[in-house]
Design a protein around this motif. Sequence first.
Motif, PDB file in Angstrom:
ATOM      1  N   PRO A   1       0.750  -1.109  -0.110  1.00 45.33           N
ATOM      2  CA  PRO A   1       0.178  -0.038  -0.020  1.00 45.33           C
ATOM      3  C   PRO A   1       0.832   1.539   0.130  1.00 45.33           C
ATOM      4  O   PRO A   1       2.096   1.386   0.388  1.00 45.33           O
ATOM      5  CB  PRO A   1      -0.790  -0.138   1.381  1.00 45.33           C
ATOM      6  N   PRO A   2       0.298   2.525  -0.311  1.00 42.19           N
ATOM      7  CA  PRO A   2       1.095   3.792  -0.514  1.00 42.19           C
ATOM      8  C   PRO A   2       1.392   4.027   1.055  1.00 42.19           C
ATOM      9  O   PRO A   2       2.520   4.771   0.940  1.00 42.19           O
ATOM     10  CB  PRO A   2       0.060   4.741  -0.919  1.00 42.19           C
ATOM     11  N   MET A   3       0.759   3.714   2.057  1.00 42.94           N
ATOM     12  CA  MET A   3       1.341   3.918   3.194  1.00 42.94           C
ATOM     13  C   MET A   3       0.599   2.933   4.231  1.00 42.94           C
ATOM     14  O   MET A   3      -0.448   2.386   3.997  1.00 42.94           O
ATOM     15  CB  MET A   3       0.730   5.372   3.834  1.00 42.94           C
ATOM     16  N   THR A   4       1.144   2.709   5.307  1.00 42.27           N
ATOM     17  CA  THR A   4       0.832   1.468   6.068  1.00 42.27           C
ATOM     18  C   THR A   4       0.095   1.863   7.586  1.00 42.27           C
ATOM     19  O   THR A   4      -0.584   1.104   8.076  1.00 42.27           O
ATOM     20  CB  THR A   4       2.015   0.847   6.603  1.00 42.27           C
ATOM     21  N   ARG A   5       0.202   3.117   7.844  1.00 41.85           N
ATOM     22  CA  ARG A   5      -0.299   3.715   9.314  1.00 41.85           C
ATOM     23  C   ARG A   5      -1.588   4.293   9.365  1.00 41.85           C
ATOM     24  O   ARG A   5      -2.139   4.480  10.373  1.00 41.85           O
ATOM     25  CB  ARG A   5       0.851   4.691   9.935  1.00 41.85           C
ATOM     26  N   PHE A   6      -2.103   4.369   8.279  1.00 44.79           N
ATOM     27  CA  PHE A   6      -3.553   5.332   7.904  1.00 44.79           C
ATOM     28  C   PHE A   6      -4.328   4.235   6.809  1.00 44.79           C
ATOM     29  O   PHE A   6      -3.316   3.957   5.914  1.00 44.79           O
ATOM     30  CB  PHE A   6      -3.303   6.601   8.009  1.00 44.79           C
ATOM     31  N   PRO A   7      -5.618   4.453   6.867  1.00 42.34           N
ATOM     32  CA  PRO A   7      -6.182   3.625   5.873  1.00 42.34           C
ATOM     33  C   PRO A   7      -6.003   4.525   4.537  1.00 42.34           C
ATOM     34  O   PRO A   7      -6.054   5.854   4.454  1.00 42.34           O
ATOM     35  CB  PRO A   7      -7.789   3.709   6.263  1.00 42.34           C
ATOM     36  N   VAL A   8      -5.765   3.853   3.364  1.00 49.17           N
ATOM     37  CA  VAL A   8      -5.596   4.701   2.080  1.00 49.17           C
ATOM     38  C   VAL A   8      -6.878   4.623   1.407  1.00 49.17           C
ATOM     39  O   VAL A   8      -7.796   3.433   1.158  1.00 49.17           O
ATOM     40  CB  VAL A   8      -4.794   3.607   0.990  1.00 49.17           C
ATOM     41  N   PRO A   9      -7.401   5.936   1.209  1.00 51.57           N
ATOM     42  CA  PRO A   9      -8.550   5.972   0.617  1.00 51.57           C
ATOM     43  C   PRO A   9      -8.781   5.392  -0.831  1.00 51.57           C
ATOM     44  O   PRO A   9      -7.904   5.351  -1.507  1.00 51.57           O
ATOM     45  CB  PRO A   9      -8.733   7.784   0.524  1.00 51.57           C
ATOM     46  N   ASP A  10      -9.939   4.951  -1.092  1.00 47.94           N
ATOM     47  CA  ASP A  10     -10.396   4.510  -2.506  1.00 47.94           C
ATOM     48  C   ASP A  10     -10.429   5.539  -3.140  1.00 47.94           C
ATOM     49  O   ASP A  10     -11.307   6.613  -3.067  1.00 47.94           O
ATOM     50  CB  ASP A  10     -11.629   3.721  -2.399  1.00 47.94           C
ATOM     51  N   VAL A  11      -9.789   5.693  -4.371  1.00 45.71           N
ATOM     52  CA  VAL A  11      -9.507   6.913  -5.192  1.00 45.71           C
ATOM     53  C   VAL A  11     -11.135   7.283  -5.675  1.00 45.71           C
ATOM     54  O   VAL A  11     -11.548   8.421  -5.779  1.00 45.71           O
ATOM     55  CB  VAL A  11      -8.771   6.699  -6.283  1.00 45.71           C
ATOM     56  N   GLU A  12     -11.886   6.114  -6.137  1.00 46.56           N
ATOM     57  CA  GLU A  12     -13.434   6.454  -6.539  1.00 46.56           C
ATOM     58  C   GLU A  12     -14.238   6.954  -5.486  1.00 46.56           C
ATOM     59  O   GLU A  12     -15.331   7.603  -6.105  1.00 46.56           O
ATOM     60  CB  GLU A  12     -13.917   5.345  -7.046  1.00 46.56           C
ATOM     61  N   GLU A  13     -13.766   7.132  -4.240  1.00 50.32           N
ATOM     62  CA  GLU A  13     -14.673   7.420  -3.195  1.00 50.32           C
ATOM     63  C   GLU A  13     -14.329   9.200  -2.745  1.00 50.32           C
ATOM     64  O   GLU A  13     -15.089   9.623  -1.996  1.00 50.32           O
ATOM     65  CB  GLU A  13     -14.723   6.825  -1.939  1.00 50.32           C
ATOM     66  N   LEU A  14     -13.202   9.513  -3.501  1.00 50.02           N
ATOM     67  CA  LEU A  14     -12.741  10.995  -3.181  1.00 50.02           C
ATOM     68  C   LEU A  14     -13.570  11.692  -3.838  1.00 50.02           C
ATOM     69  O   LEU A  14     -14.254  11.470  -4.857  1.00 50.02           O
ATOM     70  CB  LEU A  14     -11.094  11.041  -3.599  1.00 50.02           C
ATOM     71  N   PRO A  15     -13.558  13.164  -3.197  1.00 49.26           N
ATOM     72  CA  PRO A  15     -14.002  14.398  -4.085  1.00 49.26           C
ATOM     73  C   PRO A  15     -13.578  14.372  -5.721  1.00 49.26           C
ATOM     74  O   PRO A  15     -12.364  13.974  -5.769  1.00 49.26           O
ATOM     75  CB  PRO A  15     -13.748  15.510  -3.507  1.00 49.26           C
TER      76      PRO A  15
END
Length: 190
Positions: free
Chosen positions: A6-20
């Motif tokens: 994943p792009p980062m491991t300490r926070f959830p990576v948002p689903d791009v399709e759910e972003l503004p």
Amino acid sequence: MADSEPPMTRFPVPDVEELPADLQERIEEETEEAGFTPNVFPAMAYRPQQARAFFDYHDALLEETALEREEIEMIVVTISGVNDCLYCVVAHGALVRIYAQAPRLADQLATDYRSAEINEKHRAMLDLAVKLTEEPAAVEEDDIERLLDHGFSREAVWDIGAVTSFYNLSNRMAHLTDMRPNEEFYTIGR
């Protein structure tokens, strides 16, 4: 490093399709330009309003500058090396190789800019960037005068400080989130 990391491991990576929509568009543009999605985009999008401000300031640093693009990337790699920021050393190391057309320079800057194959003007630029990173309260008028003596304008000195400050923020966020460099960055420009 696996492609599925994943792009980062300490926070959830948002689903791009759910972003503004505006952030989706920005990520799509960056993906199209790079040929892959640089991990900084989905990682920073964890906080959409902050991501917008982050990317807007990044863009302003590139658009309103008295520095050459290779100089900006040299600063980023040097201070990222000082800060032990793997993401920025690897990602911006690729950009140093591209813009400076120097395949060894990024590695030299990340490990010891003082022995890198650079001119005295760039060494002075990086001296200020490192001082501002390690001892910000120690920066004095003499540091600015030294850069002016090497041919930098006052605007360029400002820009050196602004790039340094922004990427110190970026390095710290990359550490906080455990942001991982994309595999593609390791081979670009080699």
